[in-house]
Every structure is written in C-alpha cells, then in structure tokens.
Design a protein around this motif. Structure first.
Motif, PDB file in Angstrom:
ATOM      1  N   ALA A 165       0.835  -1.203   0.000  1.00  0.00           N
ATOM      2  CA  ALA A 165       0.000   0.000   0.000  1.00  0.00           C
ATOM      3  C   ALA A 165       0.869   1.252   0.000  1.00  0.00           C
ATOM      4  O   ALA A 165       2.031   1.223   0.417  1.00  0.00           O
ATOM      5  CB  ALA A 165      -0.931  -0.012   1.209  1.00  0.00           C
ATOM      6  N   ASP A 166       0.309   2.363  -0.430  1.00  0.00           N
ATOM      7  CA  ASP A 166       1.072   3.605  -0.569  1.00  0.00           C
ATOM      8  C   ASP A 166       1.246   4.365   0.737  1.00  0.00           C
ATOM      9  O   ASP A 166       2.083   5.261   0.833  1.00  0.00           O
ATOM     10  CB  ASP A 166       0.390   4.537  -1.580  1.00  0.00           C
ATOM     11  N   TYR A 167       0.446   4.036   1.759  1.00  0.00           N
ATOM     12  CA  TYR A 167       0.511   4.817   2.989  1.00  0.00           C
ATOM     13  C   TYR A 167       1.756   4.497   3.816  1.00  0.00           C
ATOM     14  O   TYR A 167       2.362   3.441   3.688  1.00  0.00           O
ATOM     15  CB  TYR A 167      -0.743   4.618   3.842  1.00  0.00           C
ATOM     16  N   MET A 168       2.114   5.472   4.667  1.00  0.00           N
ATOM     17  CA  MET A 168       3.238   5.299   5.576  1.00  0.00           C
ATOM     18  C   MET A 168       2.818   4.445   6.761  1.00  0.00           C
ATOM     19  O   MET A 168       1.654   4.459   7.182  1.00  0.00           O
ATOM     20  CB  MET A 168       3.741   6.656   6.077  1.00  0.00           C
ATOM     21  N   LEU A 169       3.780   3.715   7.318  1.00  0.00           N
ATOM     22  CA  LEU A 169       3.537   2.882   8.487  1.00  0.00           C
ATOM     23  C   LEU A 169       4.617   3.132   9.526  1.00  0.00           C
ATOM     24  O   LEU A 169       5.668   3.685   9.232  1.00  0.00           O
ATOM     25  CB  LEU A 169       3.524   1.398   8.098  1.00  0.00           C
ATOM     26  N   TRP A 170       4.342   2.684  10.723  1.00  0.00           N
ATOM     27  CA  TRP A 170       5.295   2.824  11.816  1.00  0.00           C
ATOM     28  C   TRP A 170       5.267   1.572  12.686  1.00  0.00           C
ATOM     29  O   TRP A 170       4.364   0.758  12.615  1.00  0.00           O
ATOM     30  CB  TRP A 170       4.958   4.069  12.668  1.00  0.00           C
TER      31      TRP A 170
END
Length: 529
Positions: A123-128
């Motif tokens: 997916a294109d979203y950022m993660l942490w």
C-alpha cells in the motif's frame, strides 16, 4: 381460550427475551432488523472517525502524564474537514482497516493471509512500529505470519493491530469466536503475543457490542477470549480492579496504572527508558478507562481515553467505535455527527473507500458471516447465533528477554527535535559495538536526501561471524524499523561489527543509540554519550 392465550403470551415473551436479552455470555439467538444491524455497523465506523478526530491534536504529546483539564479538546463543525484536507494521515487507524475490508470484499470471507499481507505491504501509505517492521519483513522475504513474530519484529507487542482490528468485530455481530478467527488471520501479520491480544480483545468487544447494552459486562465478557496467563489479561484485570477500587475517580485509576509494571515498555526500541509507550497493554488500559468510567456517555468516554495520554487519538477512536456499535449511528447527537456528514462520501487517503462505502461493505460482510456461522438472513430481519467466548491459545512474545543497558547520544528536547548521532557511517569502514547479554538492537537508518531507488546493504557480524546483511531502502515507505535486531544471541560478552557494503558519496548511516538485552530482569543501565 384464555388458557391458550396465556400460553401463547408466555411463549411470545420467552421468544422476545431470547431475541433481545443482552449482557451475558452463552449460546443464544438474537433477532434484529436489518435496519438495526446497519445502524450498529455505521455507529462503529462513525465512532472511530469521531474519536480519532477528537484526540488527534494530542497524539503522543502527553507521555506518562494526563492531559490536564485546563487543556481544551476542540470539537466543531470544521474540524473533521480540516483534518481530511490538511492531515489525512490522522485517519491511519481507519484506512488501515479498509485495506483488509477491501480484500474481504474482493476475495470473500476465506481470503488467504497472503492477500491481506501483500495488500498491506504494498500500500502507498506510511507505516510505523509493528506495521512498518512487518511491511519490511514481507518485502524482504519473511512472509506472514512470521512477519509479526517477535523473533522477526521488535514491535510485536506494540499497539498496531489493536488500532486496526475494528473490522473483525464489526463483520461478526455477536459471533465473538468468528471475530477471533478473522483477527487471528490478520493480526499476526504485524503482531504477536500481547500485541495480537490487543486487537483480539478489541474485536471481541466490537462483536459483543451488537448484542449487549451493558458496557461493564461487555468489557468483562469479551476478556474471556484472552488467556488468563498472559500479561495482557493481567493488565486488563488490574484496570477492572482499579475501577472497582476507585469507582468515582478515573484519575486515581490512571495513576494506579502509571505506578504499575504495565506503564513500562520493555521491548519497543523507542519506548525503552522513555516515557513514550506504544505497547498494546497500557493503551488498551486507557481504552478501558474510557469505557468503564464513561458509563455509556460518548463525550465522557472519549474525553477520558484521550486525557489518559500516549496514543490519545487511537484510544478514543477504539472506545467510541465500540460504544457506538452498541448504541447505533442514530443515537449520535447532531453535535457529534454533523462534522462527520460532510466527509462521509469522501474517500479516505490512499483508498477508494469512503465512510458510506465501508458502512455498506461491513454490513454486507456481516450478513455473510451471520449465515456462515449458523444464523439466518431474512427479508427484513437477521437471526444471529450468539457465540460464547472461547479462549485463544497462549502466546508470549520475548520470553525471558529484558533490556539491560541503553547507550545513546544526547536525546532531543522532545520527540520532534533533531536527533544527535552516537556514531555515523559514511564509508565502508566498519564500526564496532561492545555489548553483553543475549541481544542487541541498533537504532538508526540512512541519512536523508538519498536517491529513493537506492538500497543500502549493512553487513552485521557478531564476534567475527556474519550474522546478516540488512537491506536499507532509501524509500521511506519501505525502510527498516531498526538497523539491526537479534535477541537470541548466546549469553556472554560480544562484539558487533557494522560495515556499509555499498556506500554512496555524501551518504550516511546514522546510529543514535543501541540497546543490550539480558535473560534476567534488572534495572536498566543508561549511558549518554
């Protein structure tokens, strides 16, 4: 004739009790209209959007301390639209769910774990934290569920699945064990042990919220899915006990949590020896504070879960979502729902799904799950076979693994300040770290302003033997959560050597610090250089 009528009255009364009785576990049947079911589905999703917006401006700004009453928590008609326009990443705990909802929509209830894992990883979203560590693992050949296992993911106990497990309960109304099946399939992509249990408990509360009208009993009965031997269960039981001990003062209960072992993060590298705590246990404790002391009032529930601090947007989102699944969308006052309505047709960032879309998708998934697990779906009503909670298998992350020593550069004044580096690699000349015990985690990463297509290679040797070559993508979305991690090294004194195999001119690898681990719990030694 009178006798027949009396018998019929008794029979009808028993049917109504069986259909509508709430607030207890046990195999039973609940009948509700389809309109009521949809109303609860919508309440669950809208509750998340309201809660995360309400707590959004405070997220991780209050660490190990309550948000004082003097700090006003804003709510007005423009707030939700403002965040949608300017800070759409605030809604990560919703659009993360939507990744999994979308796979169920496209591939059905039996979609394999690989489909969820690949969609999440690409997916294109950022993660942490646990999510990012899992993404990195999947993209580098460690598939789910190994991607979430504590041996491969130092964030296995973090909050991640807890904030994205809502979908599993919302698609399984009253079928708490079915919710557990869906939670198990997806939750182990990024978490293990207490981190997984955080999501499993949330899913169980959402599921039972469809058929309960007593928040306290909901909290108690949903906890039956969690093994009593786990630290997560023990923490939740402590919160329930604190509520009994201080029934009229949530702040005393909060302080009791803060004074307990649950307020200490032992494994997330960012939380060790820090007031920052993203562990699932303590953040779930703050969700429970809101639910127990909120007593069914939306504002009070969110306010308490927010003012408890730490992940103070996700926690009120979870609490509000559970509460409004119980109470339904139509119960939400204009004050709270009016700011949501203008965005209900707008897609969440990184998705093609809006709130109105997910209301419909989750509702249809719930109908399918009802039929799959023995219920019936009629023209106007559904009949749900309510399940008695079954306890999940015991799993413990990081057994006998404890931080013993933290060595770091002078930390910034706050989490958003510039970090100093303990050491920096700018060539292929290796750097060494002397450490003792059973494990080492080296924090850090590539410097900025590097070509996004570049992938660094960091060779890490322990006592002269190459342990692994860590891939270091410059693409921030694909980054590694830590430079190096291994908590299964034979006990003793060791030397780690880190060598940048393919340095680039002007590039750097920064190391702000590292953590040593022991098999014995002790006071953490801290070295600031």
């Amino acid at each position: 004739m009178k006798r027949i009528s009396f018998v019929m009255l008794i029979a009808v009364s028993m049917f109504i009790l069986a259909a509508c009785s709430t607030g207890s576990t046990g195999e039973r049947t609940v009948t509700m209209t389809k309109a009521e079911l949809l109303n609860k589905v919508k309440g669950g999703w809208a509750g998340q959007a309201i809660g995360v917006t309400y707590g959004g401006p405070t997220e991780f700004r209050y660490l190990g301390r309550m948000i004082p009453d003097s700090v006003e928590l804003r709510w007005d008609n423009e707030l939700v639209t403002f965040f949608y326009d300017k800070f759409p990443g605030l809604y990560d705990d919703i659009y993360m769910d939507l990744t999994f909802v979308d796979i169920f929509e496209k591939e059905g209830l039996d979609a394999p774990i690989e489909s969820f894992a690949n969609a999440f990883a690409n997916a294109d979203y950022m993660l942490w934290h646990a999510n990012q560590a899992a993404r990195y693992n999947i993209l580098n050949g460690i598939p789910a569920p190994e991607s979430g296992h504590w041996k491969n993911n130092m964030h296995a106990d973090d909050i991640d699945f807890q904030i994205e497990a809502d979908f599993a309960g919302l698609m399984a109304p009253g079928m708490v064990n079915a919710a557990g099946i869906y939670a198990d399939r997806i939750g182990h992509i990024m978490n293990y042990g207490d981190g997984f249990y955080g999501g499993a408990y949330v899913a169980a509360m959402y599921s039972l919220a469809y058929v309960y009208d007593d928040v306290y009993q909901l909290v108690i009965d949903a906890l039956e899915v969690i093994p009593a031997e786990s630290n997560y269960y023990k923490c939740m039981q402590d919160v329930i006990a604190f509520h009994k001990q201080y029934p009229d003062d949530w702040k005393k209960a909060w302080q009791a949590i803060e004074d307990s072992e649950w307020a200490i993060d032992l494994h997330c590298p960012d939380g060790i020896n820090s007031p920052f705590n993203i562990d699932a246990t303590v953040n779930s404790a703050y969700v429970l504070l809101g639910l127990l002391y909120g007593e069914g009032d939306l504002k009070l529930t969110m306010d308490i879960s927010t003012r408890a601090g730490q992940d103070s947007d996700c926690n009120p989102a979870t609490a509000a979502g559970i509460l409004l699944t119980m109470q339904g969308y139509d119960s939400i006052s204009d004050y709270w729902i009016d700011p949501i309505k203008p965005v209900e047709d707008r897609d969440f960032a990184y998705t093609t799904i809006s709130l109105n879309d997910v209301y419909d998708m989750s509702y249809r998934h719930a109908l399918k799950v009802i039929e799959k697990y023995g219920g019936t779906v009629g023209e106007e009503t559904v009949e749900i076979k309510v399940q008695s909670p079954e306890t999940l298998a015991l799993e413990v992350a990081f057994p006998n693994v404890y931080p013993s020593k933290v060595t770091q550069a002078t930390p910034p004044a706050n989490r958003r300040g510039k970090r100093e580096m303990l050491m920096t690699l700018d060539s292929d000349a290796p750097v060494s770290i002397e450490f003792s015990g059973i494990g080492l985690v080296v924090r850090g990463g590539l410097g900025r302003d590097m070509d996004e297509e570049y992938v660094g290679e960091l060779e890490v040797s322990i006592d002269g033997k190459v342990d692994r070559v860590v891939k270091l993508p410059a693409d921030y979305r694909k980054r590694t959560a830590e430079l190096y991690w291994n908590v299964e090294i034979p006990d003793g004194d060791h030397t780690a050597s880190l060598k940048w195999l393919n340095p680039v001119e002007g590039g750097t690898i920064g190391i702000p610090g590292y953590v040593e681990f022991s098999n014995q719990k002790s006071e953490i030694e801290v070295i600031i250089k």
